[in-house]
Scaffold this motif. Sequence first.
Motif, short mmCIF file in Angstrom:
data_model
loop_
_atom_site.label_atom_id
_atom_site.label_comp_id
_atom_site.label_asym_id
_atom_site.label_seq_id
_atom_site.Cartn_x
_atom_site.Cartn_y
_atom_site.Cartn_z
N ASP A 22 -28.34 -8.51 -32.12
CA ASP A 22 -29.66 -7.93 -31.90
C ASP A 22 -30.02 -6.98 -33.03
O ASP A 22 -31.09 -7.01 -33.61
CB ASP A 22 -29.62 -7.18 -30.56
N GLN A 77 -36.09 -14.82 -24.62
CA GLN A 77 -36.81 -14.25 -25.75
C GLN A 77 -38.16 -14.93 -25.87
O GLN A 77 -38.35 -16.06 -25.42
CB GLN A 77 -36.01 -14.46 -27.04
N ASN A 98 -30.41 -9.01 -36.28
CA ASN A 98 -31.61 -9.82 -36.37
C ASN A 98 -32.89 -9.01 -36.25
O ASN A 98 -33.91 -9.35 -36.83
CB ASN A 98 -31.61 -10.88 -35.28
N ARG A 99 -32.82 -7.99 -35.44
CA ARG A 99 -34.06 -7.28 -35.16
C ARG A 99 -33.89 -5.78 -35.37
O ARG A 99 -34.02 -5.00 -34.43
CB ARG A 99 -34.51 -7.55 -33.72
N GLY A 126 -28.11 -1.57 -29.19
CA GLY A 126 -28.24 -2.97 -28.86
C GLY A 126 -26.99 -3.75 -29.13
O GLY A 126 -26.02 -3.23 -29.68
N THR A 160 -30.63 -13.55 -22.40
CA THR A 160 -31.88 -12.81 -22.31
C THR A 160 -33.03 -13.71 -22.79
O THR A 160 -32.96 -14.22 -23.90
CB THR A 160 -31.83 -11.57 -23.21
N ASP A 168 -30.50 -14.33 -30.22
CA ASP A 168 -29.11 -13.93 -30.32
C ASP A 168 -28.46 -13.80 -28.95
O ASP A 168 -27.24 -13.75 -28.86
CB ASP A 168 -28.99 -12.63 -31.08
N ARG A 169 -29.23 -13.64 -27.93
CA ARG A 169 -28.58 -13.54 -26.64
C ARG A 169 -29.17 -14.60 -25.71
O ARG A 169 -30.24 -14.41 -25.15
CB ARG A 169 -28.77 -12.15 -26.05
#
Lengths: 460, 341, 390, 351
Positions: C220, C387, C223-224, C216, C385, C381-382
């Motif tokens: 990403d 979320q 954070n995840r 990723g 994209t 974060d993006r």
Amino acid sequence: MTHPRTSVARTPVGLIAFLFIIATALGCSKNDEKTASQPSNSTSPAAAASTPSSSPSGSAAELRMQCYGDGNECEVTRELLAGFEKKHPNIRVVVDVVPYKAILENLPIQLAAGEGPDMARVTDLGGLNKYYLDLRPHLKDPAYWEKNFGKTLDWYRAGRDDRGIYGLMTQLTVTGPIVNKTLFDQAGVAMPARGATWDDWVAATHKVAKATEVPFPMAMDRSGHRFAGLAISMGAKYFDADGNPAVVDDGFRNMAKKFIDWHKDGTMPKEIWGGSGGGQYRDGMKEFQNAHIVMLITGSWQIERLDKNVGDAFDWVAVPNPCGPAGCSGIPGGAGLVVFKHTKHPKEAALVLDYLAREEVHAEYMVRTANIPAHAAITEKGLDYKLSLAAKTSLNTFMGEVSGILPPAYVLQGYPYNRAIYNATVSRLGQSVAGELSVDNALKRITADINEAVKEAQRK
Amino acid sequence: MNDKFASWPHRVLAVVTGALRAITHLMLNIPERPMRWAQRVLGGQRIAWLFLTPNLIIFSLFTFLPILINFYYAVTGGVQLWPSERPFIGTENFQKLFACDNYFDYSTCDQDLFWRAIYNSMKFVSIQVVLMVLFSLITALVLNRKIVGRGFFRSVYFFPVLLSPVVVALVWRWILLRDGVLNAIIESMGGEKVLWLLDPSWSFFWVIFVTVWAQMGFYTLILLAGLQAIPRDVYEAAQMDRASPWRTFRKITLPLLMPNMIVVLALALIRAVQTFDEVFVLTGGGPGSATTFLVQYIYNTGFAQQIQRFGLAAAASLVLAVVLFILTMAQLRASRSKIDG
Amino acid sequence: MARLQLKKVVKSYPSGDVIRGVDLDIDDREFVVFVGPSGCGKSTLLRMISGLESVSSGEIIIDDQCVNDIPAAQRGLAMVFQSYALYPHMTVYQNLAFGLENIRTPRDTIAKKIAEAAKMLQIDHLLDRKPTALSGGQRQRVAIGRAIVREPKIFLFDEPLSNLDAELRVQMRAEISQLHRQLGNTMIYVTHDQVEAMTMADKIVVLRSGNIEQVGAPLDLYNRPENRFVAGFIGSPKMNFLPGVISSIDSDGVQVKLDGDEEPTILARVDGAGRTDGEKVTVGIRPEHIHVPGDQSTGRTAAPNGGNTVKLAVKHTEQLGSESYLFAELSGGKRVVVHLPGQTSARIGDIIDVQIPAPSCHIFQTDRGEMALPRLDAPIDRPTTPQTDQ
Amino acid sequence: MANRVVQFLTRTRGHGRFHLTDWLTYGYLTIGVFLMFGPVMWLALSSFKTEAALLQFPPPLLPYGPAEAEVEGYDRPLPLYRVEKEDGSETIMAQVRRIGLIAQMVDPDDPGTIVKVNVKKRKRVEEFQLATENYSDLWRQFDFPQYLWNSVFITIVATILTLIFNAMAAFALSKYQFRGRTAVFLFIIGALMIPPTIVLVPTYLVVSGMGLLNSPWGVIWPAIATPTGVFMLRQYMLTIPDDLIDAARMDNASEWRIFWRIVMPLSAPALAVLAIFSVMWRWNEFLWPLIVLNRSEEFTLPLALNAFQGELKTQWNYLLAMTVLTLLPVTFVFAFLQRYITSGIASAGVK
């Protein structure tokens, strides 16, 4: 910018250099051929000059002669052959001078493998018999050979029925003692006369040594051959009635015991026999030359060298072999030129030997190499050696010793495996001198060694 | 006029470098195409066989095949040279070698000299290798110090390595004879002559001395390399730790030198077992048989005799090979982790 | 155009598998970083892509062509080695020229290319030197230059900065990133340093024991993280892991009672679906997510949206001026690291109350895989994209 | 000035003091120089002695010969002696002849009167004389350039081939993982165990079967595949980083190019060592050429050298002269490559 070139850019330089290398290499190999086609020995410009490109009769034959020298034998041979080549312009003889080791150890292997030179100067006269070419059919006058070399021809032969003529003696040697006469004079001891026994000589040399403070009365070359002369004088026969080796008999045993005792009581320096191992040959020349020994048991071949090296330091003289119960025998020996069966030019090789055997050629050879001839006619006439008076006298003494040689000595010299006998003698008695074996055990080992080796040699 | 003299070495040099460059260039480019092709066909790792081929061919022909013939000799008798002409006799040669009434007394053996040679060889190897390593180490340590003229001394100690064994032995024989240089020196200082080559112990000593003399330089250099590879700060650390010189040597120098020591040990061992030329010329195996080693026994039996007993010699050489193999394996096992990448 | 696909790639050695079925897509012009602890197989994977290592099974596809059987030289890749692998017997110029000579490039083209690359890397004054006469950074540039002149489809970097000192590393990091922008090639970069990964990558591939743990974008992953391993690997200082047991699950999140009698209970805003009370889990809290209210010297005094309040005993502090670290213990003795911006007034021996926002807490299962429970409101974060949270 | 020399000499352990260990060090080194160089120097000096002087005891250090003088009335120069007179003084007289224990001497200044002297009262006057004939005779008797060329040819060709072939094998054994690698390595190491002396006869059969007798190639080929060489080079090549080879592969180099352009240059120190060894081995080789080469135009120097060893006599003076001549080229090669060799062995032996 002078950055390194790429491989592509390097090509022209590289190519030129490569061509250069090839050219050089070719040039060299051409040179090689040239040298190869000349007689190898640069001592004989005459030979080189006498090699015409065209041969009047038959095709040119090149003969290879392997020669070892104790002195100038090979050079003299080469020079004498110049005369031969003048007469036979289509035959060339190349003399390859090799170490004796090559003749002794390598030549038999080469011959067994079907390789090797056309001719060679060998010392294993009987041992190499199966490779010899019988010269008789090629000789102009076999009777001349029979007459003059009769005694020694047998040494080359395979057995009693063999009538072949195989080789030319280039050197006949006789073993015998050389004495430092000056020491005797200084000590005021009279030299034992002809017919004196070994014990007489031991006593006399002891007296001399003591008086002159010389460390050792006697010494003997480390050689089974030298020892055989002594043993035969003591009555050793070396062979049984059927001609099989039976080395250790009473005569041999007595001599061996005496010999070991001589080392124990300081008559002889231990280091010559004891200081080496196996069948290695050592002589006592250094000690004799430095007057550390009164009497050296060696042979006729040392005379020329003594003459050169001792010079004026002291007087020396060869004396007759001391006597034992059986006689006063030395033992003959020598080297001979032989031709091998596999030669492509048997006729030419025989011509070479025939030439070297001619009386005047042979005599010149003997004079120049200071060797004793095995040639009856020459012996009879005597030779005028170019040596000092003392040396000449000594050489004559040795020549006189030939007549005193007992029959077993001749048989032994003609026995094909004689060196196996000598080797066993030296290595085992040497061990005994060094204190590793008792005399009895040494004698047992000698018998075993010889029997085993001979058995192996006869295994098919 | 100077020109002529100045230019010819240049020209020679140019020709030589040109030639070398040409050879290198050709060696690079001629085999490359076939090799590239082979690389495609064989794949990445099997191409190694192609690199091995020339060596393996020569090796098989001139080393391995003779060894095989030698094996065959060991089970045949007679004096014939060609294997096909030799009568097969099975293990007779080995039986002969091992025929002893009492294995602790070689004089009761059929081949007493063989056992004597084994005994001598073992004695020689165990003493000589130790001394060889010891003196190489001492010399390396000395040469590793900051000394004036280190390059010169290094060459001095290496120089005998260049001499052929025969020359080495010849020179020393002249020195050690009764009337040799050494005795002359001793006499001139008022001493008594010593028969260096007649006394078995002295003779043995000199054999060891001369072989160490001749070969030490090589091993010294290997050890020297190892010493120089030891980082300075290790010693400095030891100094800070107040280690005594001896402890520093034992706990730091020696362990760090171990890989080199093992190479030295392995090479010295193999070389020692195979000792021949030097001893043959120096003592001839004497006095008696006090310095007759295995290779010389084999040489004497199979080669230097009028009746050349190839079979017996080959059987003895097999025994030698087995001995060496066991020694080497033992050594490799002991040091497996240390050498061999 | 250079796309790289790995399909179920496996590398086996007699001693075991080193790469265990890796699937990966790398797009054109992407800067991908393989990261993982040593021995995770990241270098092996890179070498398999380069062709230096063979593929035991699976396929490596470059631009829709399977390259498994194509030798390294012909894959059109270039590699920068950890040791730089500069030919010590050649000058810099020769080093750069070697590869081009091998493909029989004309001499002047070579000179031109080298001049360009040397200028770009500022090594044009070093061309006549041998590598031994260069500094570490210079060697690094030469190694990169050697790759550049080949104009490869894909650049491969095998831990190229690990032999440099910290300052140079930062500098080279920036330069490589810039190089990527300038050249626009696909680049694959292997490192064990998560900082390099975070700062340079378009896409990070986290590897462990021959498996891909997560792929990723850098944030990403931060954070995840999908599992405890990735969570622990990404981020510095390391995430605090505290073992505990689920005490309750509701729509707000999951409550975890930390192991140990005196330890507190922590609420985490994670999706507890499928979990049961009493299940053993691990709570993960990043040091920078712990707040110290009342610490007058820090700017961050209160948690954005409340959460857990916990007592910490300060055992040791590190003040760096711009930031500070507290090494503290929970009342039961569990160690916790706190990362604060600015300077702290906490002293050794102080007992302080800290706030741990529930949305910043991670919870990981303790069974195999140690998967994370999905976070309910992790930061976006993006932006591109879409979320789902918040 | 002198101060500076002392300072230089004592610059040892960095602390200025000449420590006990320094004394030991220099003591050891001095003894070493004598021990290592002494015999060789003695060999060189002895090669200028006559055969008689060689056998003399005590052996003279320098080549001496008897002093001689021309005396009026005698055709040949007479040897000079130092004679002790009855009054105890010494004069130098020339000896005319010696008969037993009495020598007839003349005073060179008074050639007319012959004096009789006891041999014990005279001592030979010796002077420094180089027996250069040891060398000139060699030159005359021998086709020395031919032997030199043969030796050089065999040495150089065998060394080049040894280096290339062994390096190839070592490269394969150190840088590739292929099945059978260990087996091949053991196979080659195994051959280290068999001393070449032992397989002389079988090797002869093989060489003879291949028709290589009496050709330099009969000496060269069997010498090439030296296990020691492969072993040494392999150990060295293991230290070349694999990364370099990988880098070259990435650089589109074929395996052969990698070998030739990367591995060979990087193995230079080890190759230099092997080269030195190969040169020494081939140059000094005796037993094997002796059996393979029978034609004098193919002889190498050691064969020619040993031609002075006869059955019954060895001509030491020529043998020593020849030994020195044979030694010279190797010594020069060593002198030039000394630095390279010593540092090269260094790294080659290990790792």
